[in-house]
Scaffold this motif. Structure first.
Motif, short mmCIF file in Angstrom:
data_model
loop_
_atom_site.label_atom_id
_atom_site.label_comp_id
_atom_site.label_asym_id
_atom_site.label_seq_id
_atom_site.Cartn_x
_atom_site.Cartn_y
_atom_site.Cartn_z
N ILE A 111 0.82 -1.21 0.00
CA ILE A 111 0.00 0.00 0.00
C ILE A 111 0.85 1.26 0.00
O ILE A 111 0.62 2.19 -0.79
N SER A 112 1.86 1.33 0.87
CA SER A 112 2.70 2.53 0.92
C SER A 112 4.01 2.24 1.61
O SER A 112 4.15 1.25 2.34
N GLN A 113 4.98 3.13 1.37
CA GLN A 113 6.26 3.07 2.07
C GLN A 113 6.36 4.30 2.97
O GLN A 113 6.14 5.42 2.51
N GLU A 114 6.67 4.07 4.24
CA GLU A 114 6.60 5.15 5.23
C GLU A 114 7.96 5.56 5.77
O GLU A 114 8.07 6.04 6.89
N GLY A 115 9.01 5.38 4.97
CA GLY A 115 10.33 5.83 5.39
C GLY A 115 11.25 4.71 5.80
O GLY A 115 10.93 3.51 5.68
#
Length: 253
Positions: free
Chosen positions: A234-238
């Motif tokens: 879904i997403s990459q958060e760092g």
């Protein structure tokens, strides 16, 4: 533009660019075949913010996963769209035989038509139904008389009984974006079990089999392991201080 996508996605992007140019420069309306969710994401990322082009998706019924995309000049955005989609249904008796999604898809593919001509497939205890392009409907009616061991006759319907897609979100740390690492995080596998599944040829990325454990997965990719359902990045958060990658992953309920 290509740098944001994989090399194998370039032919699809080229087709999309051609359709977009026909809409913008020649004021034409264009309709794609059925697209999987990854392809829909690509279409939206390339065209979705173009104010001169109206972009809409529809698969024949609410809740469809596979959808056609309609591209047309923005001044036509209030006009209705002829999606040229047919919904076909065939009843059968589950007391004597069972039919699976795979059986229906296999029968449709055996007609010689490509997957892109067909949308979602729904199977229950008494019937199965599916979406297809209007031009495919005539061919299916003429050429498809049996699914598995069941003789079938089709009728048009106005809806498909589909479950709405829902994702359980998973916050995870991975050492890299390698396929084996991400598969392990999504499905709760050990790294070795994830690698074994990939090497056995039961893992797909964006609906394509991938047997390379080191294959790089990107945000927006859809994953599946046969028998374990579907996942998504879904997403990459760092990145953490220890160089771990923070991901939000999804697993279909």
């Amino acid at each position: 533009m290509y740098e944001h996508f994989r090399p194998e996605e370039r032919p699809f992007i080229d087709q999309l660019k051609d359709l977009h140019e026909q809409v913008i420069h020649f004021h034409q309306e264009r309709l794609t075949d059925f697209l999987d969710p990854r392809q829909q994401d690509i279409v939206f990322s390339i065209i979705g913010k173009d104010d001169d082009c109206d972009l809409q998706f529809f698969g024949g019924a609410d809740g469809c996963e596979r959808k056609r995309a309609a591209l047309r000049p923005s001044y036509l955005s209030a006009e209705p769209i002829d999606w040229e989609i047919s919904l076909l249904k065939a009843p059968y008796s589950s007391k004597f035989v069972s039919i699976s999604h795979r059986d229906v898809l296999g029968a449709l593919m055996n007609t010689g038509m490509v997957r892109e001509k067909f949308g979602d497939i729904s199977v229950d205890d008494a019937s199965f139904s599916f979406a297809c392009t209007k031009e495919a409907e005539t061919f299916v009616r003429m050429s498809l008389e049996q699914v598995g061991k069941v003789s079938v006759t089709f009728e048009q319907v106005d809806k498909l009984n589909l479950e709405k897609e829902q994702w359980n979100e998973i916050n995870s740390l991975v050492s890299s974006m390698r396929l084996d690492s991400v598969i392990a995080a999504v499905y709760g596998f050990s790294r070795s079990k994830a690698a074994e599944a990939i090497e056995k040829g039961i893992v797909k990325v964006n609906w394509r089999l991938v047997d390379d454990t080191a294959f790089r997965v990107d945000v927006g990719d859809y994953l599946s392991v046969r028998g374990y359902g579907r996942g998504k990045v879904i997403s990459q958060e760092g990145i953490t201080k220890k160089d771990k990658i923070r991901l939000v992953l999804g697993r279909k309920k």
